[in-house]
Design a protein around this motif. Structure first.
Motif, PDB file in Angstrom:
ATOM      1  N   ARG A 338      82.685  46.280  49.581  1.00 20.70           N
ATOM      2  CA  ARG A 338      82.765  47.641  50.125  1.00 20.70           C
ATOM      3  C   ARG A 338      82.500  48.680  49.033  1.00 20.70           C
ATOM      4  N   ALA A 339      83.091  48.470  47.866  1.00 16.69           N
ATOM      5  CA  ALA A 339      82.900  49.431  46.773  1.00 16.69           C
ATOM      6  C   ALA A 339      81.438  49.492  46.353  1.00 16.69           C
ATOM      7  N   TYR A 340      80.813  48.330  46.277  1.00 14.31           N
ATOM      8  CA  TYR A 340      79.404  48.297  45.875  1.00 14.31           C
ATOM      9  C   TYR A 340      78.529  48.992  46.917  1.00 14.31           C
ATOM     10  N   ILE A 341      78.820  48.762  48.196  1.00 14.35           N
ATOM     11  CA  ILE A 341      78.053  49.407  49.257  1.00 14.35           C
ATOM     12  C   ILE A 341      78.218  50.919  49.185  1.00 14.35           C
ATOM     13  N   GLU A 342      79.447  51.385  49.051  1.00 14.35           N
ATOM     14  CA  GLU A 342      79.692  52.824  49.004  1.00 14.35           C
ATOM     15  C   GLU A 342      78.954  53.472  47.837  1.00 14.35           C
ATOM     16  N   HIS A 343      79.070  52.879  46.663  1.00 13.73           N
ATOM     17  CA  HIS A 343      78.416  53.446  45.493  1.00 13.73           C
ATOM     18  C   HIS A 343      76.892  53.391  45.625  1.00 13.73           C
ATOM     19  N   SER A 344      76.400  52.338  46.224  1.00 15.19           N
ATOM     20  CA  SER A 344      74.954  52.206  46.403  1.00 15.19           C
ATOM     21  C   SER A 344      74.433  53.282  47.350  1.00 15.19           C
ATOM     22  N   PHE A 345      75.156  53.533  48.429  1.00 17.07           N
ATOM     23  CA  PHE A 345      74.749  54.570  49.368  1.00 17.07           C
ATOM     24  C   PHE A 345      74.816  55.948  48.737  1.00 17.07           C
ATOM     25  N   ARG A 346      75.818  56.174  47.919  1.00 18.60           N
ATOM     26  CA  ARG A 346      76.015  57.509  47.370  1.00 18.60           C
ATOM     27  C   ARG A 346      74.946  57.894  46.360  1.00 18.60           C
ATOM     28  N   SER A 347      74.388  56.922  45.676  1.00 22.79           N
ATOM     29  CA  SER A 347      73.356  57.275  44.695  1.00 22.79           C
ATOM     30  C   SER A 347      72.274  56.212  44.640  1.00 22.79           C
ATOM     31  N   PRO A 348      71.376  56.194  45.625  1.00 27.26           N
ATOM     32  CA  PRO A 348      70.293  55.211  45.591  1.00 27.26           C
ATOM     33  C   PRO A 348      69.388  55.400  44.378  1.00 27.26           C
ATOM     34  N   GLU A 349      69.252  56.635  43.900  1.00 28.85           N
ATOM     35  CA  GLU A 349      68.403  56.856  42.733  1.00 28.85           C
ATOM     36  C   GLU A 349      69.022  56.266  41.473  1.00 28.85           C
ATOM     37  N   LEU A 350      70.353  56.319  41.386  1.00 25.54           N
ATOM     38  CA  LEU A 350      71.025  55.688  40.252  1.00 25.54           C
ATOM     39  C   LEU A 350      70.789  54.185  40.275  1.00 25.54           C
ATOM     40  N   MET A 351      70.830  53.598  41.455  1.00 27.20           N
ATOM     41  CA  MET A 351      70.523  52.178  41.598  1.00 27.20           C
ATOM     42  C   MET A 351      69.103  51.887  41.133  1.00 27.20           C
ATOM     43  N   ARG A 352      68.177  52.739  41.559  1.00 31.17           N
ATOM     44  CA  ARG A 352      66.775  52.522  41.214  1.00 31.17           C
ATOM     45  C   ARG A 352      66.579  52.568  39.704  1.00 31.17           C
ATOM     46  N   VAL A 353      67.197  53.542  39.051  1.00 31.54           N
ATOM     47  CA  VAL A 353      67.074  53.647  37.600  1.00 31.54           C
ATOM     48  C   VAL A 353      67.668  52.418  36.935  1.00 31.54           C
ATOM     49  N   PHE A 354      68.833  52.003  37.404  1.00 33.61           N
ATOM     50  CA  PHE A 354      69.519  50.872  36.773  1.00 33.61           C
ATOM     51  C   PHE A 354      68.654  49.622  36.779  1.00 33.61           C
ATOM     52  N   PHE A 355      68.015  49.346  37.905  1.00 34.60           N
ATOM     53  CA  PHE A 355      67.240  48.113  38.008  1.00 34.60           C
ATOM     54  C   PHE A 355      65.814  48.250  37.492  1.00 34.60           C
ATOM     55  N   ALA A 356      65.275  49.469  37.508  1.00 29.52           N
ATOM     56  CA  ALA A 356      63.846  49.627  37.208  1.00 29.52           C
ATOM     57  C   ALA A 356      63.544  49.954  35.762  1.00 29.52           C
ATOM     58  N   GLU A 357      64.498  50.516  35.020  1.00 29.80           N
ATOM     59  CA  GLU A 357      64.170  51.049  33.710  1.00 29.80           C
ATOM     60  C   GLU A 357      64.696  50.209  32.547  1.00 29.80           C
ATOM     61  N   LYS A 358      65.092  48.978  32.813  1.00 29.20           N
ATOM     62  CA  LYS A 358      65.631  48.147  31.733  1.00 29.20           C
ATOM     63  C   LYS A 358      64.605  47.860  30.647  1.00 29.20           C
ATOM     64  N   GLY A 359      63.326  47.923  31.005  1.00 28.00           N
ATOM     65  CA  GLY A 359      62.286  47.692  30.019  1.00 28.00           C
ATOM     66  C   GLY A 359      62.215  48.776  28.967  1.00 28.00           C
ATOM     67  N   ASN A 360      62.878  49.909  29.207  1.00 27.94           N
ATOM     68  CA  ASN A 360      62.881  50.999  28.243  1.00 27.94           C
ATOM     69  C   ASN A 360      64.113  50.988  27.347  1.00 27.94           C
ATOM     70  N   LEU A 361      64.954  49.965  27.485  1.00 30.44           N
ATOM     71  CA  LEU A 361      66.101  49.793  26.598  1.00 30.44           C
ATOM     72  C   LEU A 361      65.725  48.877  25.429  1.00 30.44           C
ATOM     73  N   THR A 362      66.383  49.083  24.302  1.00 32.30           N
ATOM     74  CA  THR A 362      66.190  48.156  23.187  1.00 32.30           C
ATOM     75  C   THR A 362      66.866  46.838  23.537  1.00 32.30           C
ATOM     76  N   PRO A 363      66.502  45.736  22.869  1.00 35.92           N
ATOM     77  CA  PRO A 363      67.168  44.456  23.162  1.00 35.92           C
ATOM     78  C   PRO A 363      68.681  44.532  23.046  1.00 35.92           C
TER      79      PRO A 363
END
Length: 445
Positions: A338-363
């Motif tokens: 439930r917590a994951y669903i609520e947070h995912s709904f509240r900020s889909p863009e935050l989810m997108r950044v989290f999963f999509a931009e890992k290639g821009n982090l250092t190892p």
């Protein structure tokens, strides 16, 4: 053989070189992101020179399009025969679905390293290419829907769409992690999960929700939270305008400038991508000069790190919040869901950044993010193992990732965040994880 003869021997070019390039590119783009991968990187992975690569693909974008279409084009091929099977009876629908599940499971396992490209990197496709990609997925989805219509003729048509999308989410979820499982066991696990999604009975869960369709924008499940259209950070005001703080006037204190910068970064990184966003654009969103941004963050990368810190704290609660919980394993797991669903709904863009931009982090930065994520996922896995002792840790991990993938994919098409949306997603995750109906719901068997 003389030196002259050896030099005169023509070099044989592999007949499948273009396909090898496409697979290497899809794997690289999936793992590191479009912007982080160069043509030289791909050439090196295939063992050819960059000029040789350009003989096959005139540009990086052309290669990206070809790589992005790799999975969807092959799905159309492998599902073609099953799409021709008769669908006059429920039994025929079940047979057709079984064949579709079999071929799609085999293909996604085969292309596991490459199939993540469409999910997070597809935003870099131009409009016509994105439309072609979507049309390909629509074709394959329609084949599942047609078979499912014969198999379960009484299911609501919109619910059927959710089931088809959820099934593809199950298969696609294996591209998001590296859990090693023997291929036959992985295929069997995905097959069972797919059938569980296609057989889910959502009506029982929906019958226990309070009517909320007309008031969904006023709050989420359990009486709190913004509508799904709102993209927020840490439950703040909707991030749809520059003056986010003004929308909360008279209700909550205005956001600090640092928070507004974080909000703007989430919104822009999520919509356009980290590499396509400039400090100047972020500054403009909060009515600052670029130099004003540097009074709060050292630069764009520091903003990205702050966004990741926020995401890991929000999307993946600390392990200490789970340890020692008085809840039973099933109630604890469902509370995590439930917590994951609520947070995912509240900020889909935050989810997108989290999963999509890992290639821009250092190892080192990536290892930190992965460690936080792994700790929280382990809580899900531990609960599932308590509930389903026949599973081993790797099998439970695969199912947890499938549940997370299903939530992420379905939230993209559910129209709003309300009690009905929550009930629907819990019904799907319960079925997929094999943990049965919620304790407050009657048995669905």
């Amino acid at each position: 053989m003389s030196k002259h003869d050896s030099a005169a021997t023509p070099r044989v070019r592999p007949r499948d070189r273009k396909q090898r390039i496409e697979h290497a590119a899809a794997a690289a783009f999936s793992r590191r992101g479009y912007h982080a991968v160069s043509m030289q990187d791909i050439a090196d992975s295939v063992g050819i020179s960059a000029p040789a690569l350009y003989r096959h693909f005139p540009s990086k974008y052309a290669l990206f399009v070809s790589a992005a279409m790799l999975l969807v084009d092959q799905l159309a091929v492998v599902t073609a025969d099953a799409a021709e099977l008769p669908l006059s009876t429920e039994d025929e629908g079940r047979v057709a679905l079984g064949e579709l599940i079999r071929v799609v499971a085999d293909l996604t396992i085969e292309l596991r390293a490459t199939s993540g490209i469409y999910k997070w990197e597809g935003r870099y496709l131009e409009q016509a290419d994105r439309a072609r990609l979507n049309a390909g997925f629509q074709l394959n989805g329609d084949r599942f829907i047609a078979a499912h219509r014969s198999y379960r003729p009484n299911v609501d048509e919109l619910e059927r769409v959710y089931m088809a999308l959820g099934t593809f989410a199950v298969f696609g979820s294996i591209s998001a992690h590296d859990t090693i499982l023997a291929r036959p066991r992985l295929r069997a696990l995905l097959t069972t999960a797919a059938w569980d999604v296609l057989n889910v009975d959502v009506s029982t869960y929906l019958s226990h929700t309070s009517p909320s369709a007309d008031t969904a924008g006023e709050g989420g499940p359990a009486g709190g939270g913004p509508a799904v259209q709102s993209s927020t950070v840490e439950g703040s005001a909707p991030a749809g305008s520059k003056a986010a703080a003004s929308t909360a006037a008279g209700s909550t204190p205005p956001l600090s400038r640092r928070e507004r910068l974080l909000e703007a970064s989430v919104r822009l990184f999520g919509a356009r991508g980290y590499n396509e966003t400039t400090i100047e654009e972020i500054a403009t969103e909060v009515d600052l000069t670029p130099s004003g941004v540097y009074r709060h963050f050292d630069g764009k990368h520091a903003l990205l790190l702050a966004v990741y810190e926020r995401a890991t704290q929000w999307l993946y609660p600390h392990q200490t919040e789970v340890e020692g919980s008085p809840l039973s394993p099933v109630d604890l797991l469902r509370s995590l869901i439930r917590a994951y669903i609520e947070h995912s709904f509240r900020s889909p863009e935050l989810m997108r950044v989290f999963f999509a931009e890992k290639g821009n982090l250092t190892p080192q930065e990536l290892r930190g993010v992965q460690a936080s994520q792994a700790a929280s996922l382990q809580a899900w896995v531990d609960c599932l193992l308590d509930l389903r002792p026949e599973l081993n840790t790797r099998e439970a991990t695969v199912l947890v990732h499938a549940a997370l993938g299903l939530i992420t994919d379905l939230l993209a098409i559910l129209p709003r965040f309300d009690d009905e949306a929550m009930a629907r997603l819990i019904a799907f995750t319960d079925a997929l994880l094999g943990i049965g109906p919620a304790s407050e719901s009657p048995d669905t068997q």
